[in-house]
Design an enzyme around this catalytic site. Structure first.
Site, mmCIF file in Angstrom:
data_model
loop_
_atom_site.group_PDB
_atom_site.id
_atom_site.type_symbol
_atom_site.label_atom_id
_atom_site.label_comp_id
_atom_site.label_asym_id
_atom_site.label_seq_id
_atom_site.Cartn_x
_atom_site.Cartn_y
_atom_site.Cartn_z
ATOM 1 N N GLU A 61 21.259 65.077 120.150
ATOM 2 C CA GLU A 61 20.788 63.993 121.005
ATOM 3 C C GLU A 61 20.330 64.538 122.369
ATOM 4 O O GLU A 61 21.001 65.382 122.966
ATOM 5 C CB GLU A 61 21.936 63.001 121.182
ATOM 6 C CG GLU A 61 21.662 61.810 122.062
ATOM 7 C CD GLU A 61 22.897 60.919 122.188
ATOM 8 O OE1 GLU A 61 22.753 59.794 122.709
ATOM 9 O OE2 GLU A 61 24.001 61.355 121.773
ATOM 10 N N LYS A 130 17.617 54.750 120.416
ATOM 11 C CA LYS A 130 19.033 54.496 120.141
ATOM 12 C C LYS A 130 19.317 53.011 120.321
ATOM 13 O O LYS A 130 18.876 52.389 121.299
ATOM 14 C CB LYS A 130 19.883 55.329 121.098
ATOM 15 C CG LYS A 130 21.371 55.296 120.850
ATOM 16 C CD LYS A 130 22.074 56.298 121.769
ATOM 17 C CE LYS A 130 23.576 56.372 121.532
ATOM 18 N NZ LYS A 130 24.204 57.414 122.383
ATOM 19 N N CYS A 186 23.783 59.166 117.561
ATOM 20 C CA CYS A 186 25.172 59.228 118.025
ATOM 21 C C CYS A 186 25.963 57.930 117.816
ATOM 22 O O CYS A 186 26.406 57.644 116.719
ATOM 23 C CB CYS A 186 25.206 59.658 119.489
ATOM 24 S SG CYS A 186 26.846 60.276 119.997
ATOM 25 N N LYS A 219 38.792 64.535 117.388
ATOM 26 C CA LYS A 219 37.554 63.783 117.220
ATOM 27 C C LYS A 219 36.664 64.359 116.128
ATOM 28 O O LYS A 219 35.930 63.628 115.452
ATOM 29 C CB LYS A 219 36.799 63.752 118.542
ATOM 30 C CG LYS A 219 35.648 62.756 118.583
ATOM 31 C CD LYS A 219 35.054 62.688 119.983
ATOM 32 C CE LYS A 219 33.986 61.614 120.075
ATOM 33 N NZ LYS A 219 33.407 61.535 121.441
ATOM 34 N N GLY A 380 47.532 73.142 69.285
ATOM 35 C CA GLY A 380 46.342 73.358 70.103
ATOM 36 C C GLY A 380 46.431 72.613 71.422
ATOM 37 O O GLY A 380 47.412 71.910 71.713
ATOM 38 N N HIS A 511 45.446 54.559 67.313
ATOM 39 C CA HIS A 511 45.757 53.254 67.893
ATOM 40 C C HIS A 511 45.559 53.255 69.406
ATOM 41 O O HIS A 511 45.302 52.204 70.003
ATOM 42 C CB HIS A 511 47.205 52.853 67.566
ATOM 43 C CG HIS A 511 47.424 52.539 66.127
ATOM 44 N ND1 HIS A 511 48.299 53.240 65.322
ATOM 45 C CD2 HIS A 511 46.864 51.590 65.317
ATOM 46 C CE1 HIS A 511 48.286 52.741 64.094
ATOM 47 N NE2 HIS A 511 47.424 51.740 64.062
#
Length: 694
Positions: A61, A130, A186, A219, A380, A511
């Site tokens: 920015e 913006k 931003c 942040k 297996g 089943h």
């Protein structure tokens, strides 16, 4: 390795031929309040990106002025220098391939806007202001800037260049399918409904955020989570670039965080707090984005509820002129897409998969009145895992494991090793165990059919094999009748995809098909996880490890008389690790075969250490060349689309386990049983490896 294009074919080695686009998050070394130097830094990274084959570069920015200028933003001299910097960048980019998204403060109609400029090959395509201006705590943007709200349909003239201006812009390449860019700045993506959400609904597949978010403790994780979440919610790729070194630290600090996400997956991230410029690069799959939107009606409904943003947004079209060179693949391509390759995620996925199966089986036991579970145990992988799941289900139900009736049913080719493993496993898990030799009944049935094998002839055809497989299932179903129980199926997702199962037999019919949602590669890791997570004791763990090392075989044909080699499933139908790769990308995303081959080649062409799931045995690591990948992909396509659906259309119930999908006819996959694979094979012929090899 690349070739020029000819006819209707595509260059197999070029990412653009497979719906991928190379993007970058750029963090230049900013010079505070020095637009000329910032233009130079911007151009330097653009040149680096162009050399790397990047298509779109996202800068921070206000990168042409720097962000932390406070009232200097209102100085006319500075703003004039910014416009000259814009002209410099445009002129320098005239012969460069990448689209540049550059931040700058711009004057328009007596107001100052915090904007993103979209520049392609010297042309200013448009300017996006913006929308949300932070004005609390350390932020004071409303002191200097006007919000972009209400600017739809506008224009702006910058350094003698007139271009569309507004929050209603998306940028679409006329010569590169799926590349449609939406831009926000931003704070916009911290809003409850980010502007990029509407851009995505208007068709943008690649979303970009130019940011100057300062860093405080914790942040960075929040930013990454927002980028990931927006890429999921908007079903898009998301590139985020934050300001870094060079910004004023009068009261704040900056870490230069850059991330690239795709549908929630983190593809690349920059080094934070780097003392110099950075360019983090990744290939995003925009075809995958488009296909995900197509298969998700919620996305289309959201566009309707939002008033069809495509009607409000203006689409700025431009000739991107993609290079279409073979520039490799810059994205982490997992060899085992059903199996995470980080230890933390692998442990979590195995925990979830195992408990999905256990709780699904528990619910079925309760629904049937608490009857016994009947399982055929071969020694297996699949029957081993089903038996472990059943044992844990008993523990959760508070009933003894002897409620499980495990049967080993040796036939003509059953090896002593697998039979011994079956017995050892049943004893170790404490189930009720028994053995029924099916050979007498098989000989009788073969004789009744007039089959030559009944008289001792070595005619090991499909009838010979299926007589044994069918008898095993007959016994299990009748034992369930006799014991008041139900049959737990053992067949897995990979076998169902390939049709490597006998219709009406235990790997297709039961089943309750507890393994039907689990691919073979994941079953191997689930068994390893039951050992490493303490689900079984040490002795059972050693036994399970031995079972994992056993060759995958149906054991229906006697061993070779000369070599002693057992019947091998993977020699016959191909490696499960490749087939699971194919299955994931075809079932989950519907990718065309040529793209699947391209991704498989990049995943499997190197047997190096990178990209293997945690704990994968070093001795088993290997590579596949392009002809091998194509050979088994063709096998997969025929089996999956043209041969096997009638078996899947009659599947019993079973829980969906993997994000990659299931093949239940009541769930993820509905398809006709009499379809053709011709379209998929034709696409592979036109665009796949054969054409690339000439």
């Amino acid at each position: 390795m690349s070739q020029g294009e000819s006819g209707s074919g595509r260059d197999f080695g070029a990412i653009h031929s497979h719906g991928l686009v190379r993007v970058a998050a750029a963090t230049p070394l900013v010079a505070t309040a020095d637009p000329a130097r910032n233009a130079e830094a911007t151009i330097a990274l653009a040149l680096e990106a162009g050399a790397a084959g990047v298509d779109v570069v996202v800068y921070p920015e206000l990168g042409l002025s720097a962000y932390a200028l406070d009232d200097l933003h209102m100085q006319e001299a500075l703003l004039g220098e910014v416009e000259r910097a814009v002209a410099t960048v445009c002129e320098a980019s005239a012969e460069l391939g990448p689209v540049l998204l550059v931040g700058a403060p711009l004057r328009r109609g007596g107001r100052l806007y915090n904007t993103a400029l979209v520049i392609s090959r010297g042309r200013l395509l448009g300017v996006v202001p913006k929308t949300y201006l932070p004005n609390s705590r350390e932020y004071y943007e409303k002191r200097w800037f006007a919000s972009g709200a209400g600017t739809d349909g506008g224009e702006i003239t910058v350094a003698g260049r007139t271009a569309p201006f507004g929050t209603d812009l998306v940028f679409a390449a006329s010569d590169l399918a799926d590349l449609v860019v939406g831009v926000e700045i931003c704070e916009d993506y911290w809003a409850p409904v980010p502007p990029s959400s509407f851009a995505a609904l208007a068709g943008a597949t690649l979303l970009a955020n130019l940011s100057a978010s300062n860093i405080v403790v914790g942040k960075a994780a929040v930013r990454a989570s927002l980028s990931a979440a927006q890429s999921v919610r908007a079903m898009a790729a998301y590139v985020y670039s934050a300001a870094g070194t060079g910004e004023s630290t009068t009261d704040l600090a900056w870490d230069g965080q850059g991330t690239i996400h795709e549908l929630g997956d983190l593809l690349a991230e920059s080094e934070r707090f780097a003392d110099g410029p950075q360019l983090v690069v990744a290939d995003v799959d925009l075809a995958r984005v488009r296909l995900e939107r197509m298969r998700t009606p919620t996305f289309g409904d959201a566009a309707v509820f939002a008033g069809e943003p495509s009607r409000r947004f203006r689409t700025v079209r431009f000739d991107h002129r993609p290079h279409r060179r073979d520039v490799g693949l810059r994205r982490h391509q997992r060899r085992f897409p059903f199996v995470p390759d980080t230890p933390e995620r692998l442990d979590l996925d195995c925990y979830e998969a195992f408990n999905i199966q256990v709780h699904g089986l528990v619910r079925r036991v309760r629904a049937t009145g608490g009857g016994r579970m009947v399982i055929g145990v071969s020694g297996g992988l699949d029957s081993t895992h089903a038996l472990i799941v059943a044992a844990k289900a008993c523990d959760l139900l508070g009933v003894p494991r002897t409620s499980i009736l495990g049967y080993t049913l040796p036939g003509f080719a059953t090896s002593e090793e697998t039979k011994a493993n079956a017995w050892a496993l049943m004893r170790a898990l404490g189930v009720t165990a028994a053995e029924i030799d099916i050979r007498p009944a098989a000989r009788q049935l073969l004789g009744d059919l007039g089959h030559p094998a009944a008289a001792g002839a070595a005619q090991y055809d499909i009838t010979y094999e299926n007589v044994q497989a069918g008898l095993r299932t007959d016994y299990l179903f009748r034992l369930a009748n006799l014991q008041g129980g139900f049959v737990v199926g053992t067949g897995d997702l990979s076998e169902l995809a390939l049709g490597w199962c006998t219709y009406g037999v235990g790997d297709q019919m039961s089943h309750y098909a507890v393994n039907a949602g689990v691919p073979k590669t994941l079953i191997q890791y689930l068994i390893r996880w039951t050992v490493s997570s303490g689900q079984v004791d040490d002795a059972t763990g050693r036994l399970l490890t031995a079972i994992l090392d056993t060759e995958i075989s149906p054991e229906l044909v006697p061993a070779d008389a000369e070599t002693g080699a057992m019947q091998s499933t993977q020699d016959r139908i191909g490696p499960y690790e490749l087939h699971d790769f194919f299955l994931f990308h075809v079932l989950r995303y519907g990718l065309p075969p040529s793209t699947v081959a391209f991704l498989a080649w990049h995943a499997w062409r190197d047997a190096g250490t990178a990209g293997w799931p945690a704990g994968f045995p070093a001795a088993d690591r290997h590579a596949y060349d392009l002809p091998t990948i194509e050979r088994w992909l063709r096998e997969f396509l025929v089996r999956f689309f043209a041969v096997s659906q009638f078996k899947r259309s009659a599947l019993p119930n079973g829980p969906k386990v993997s994000f990659g999908g299931s093949l239940s006819p009541r769930g993820d996959w509905r398809a006709p049983s009499d379809a053709s694979a011709a379209a998929w094979l034709a696409e592979l012929d036109r665009n796949g490896p054969r054409r690339q090899r000439g």
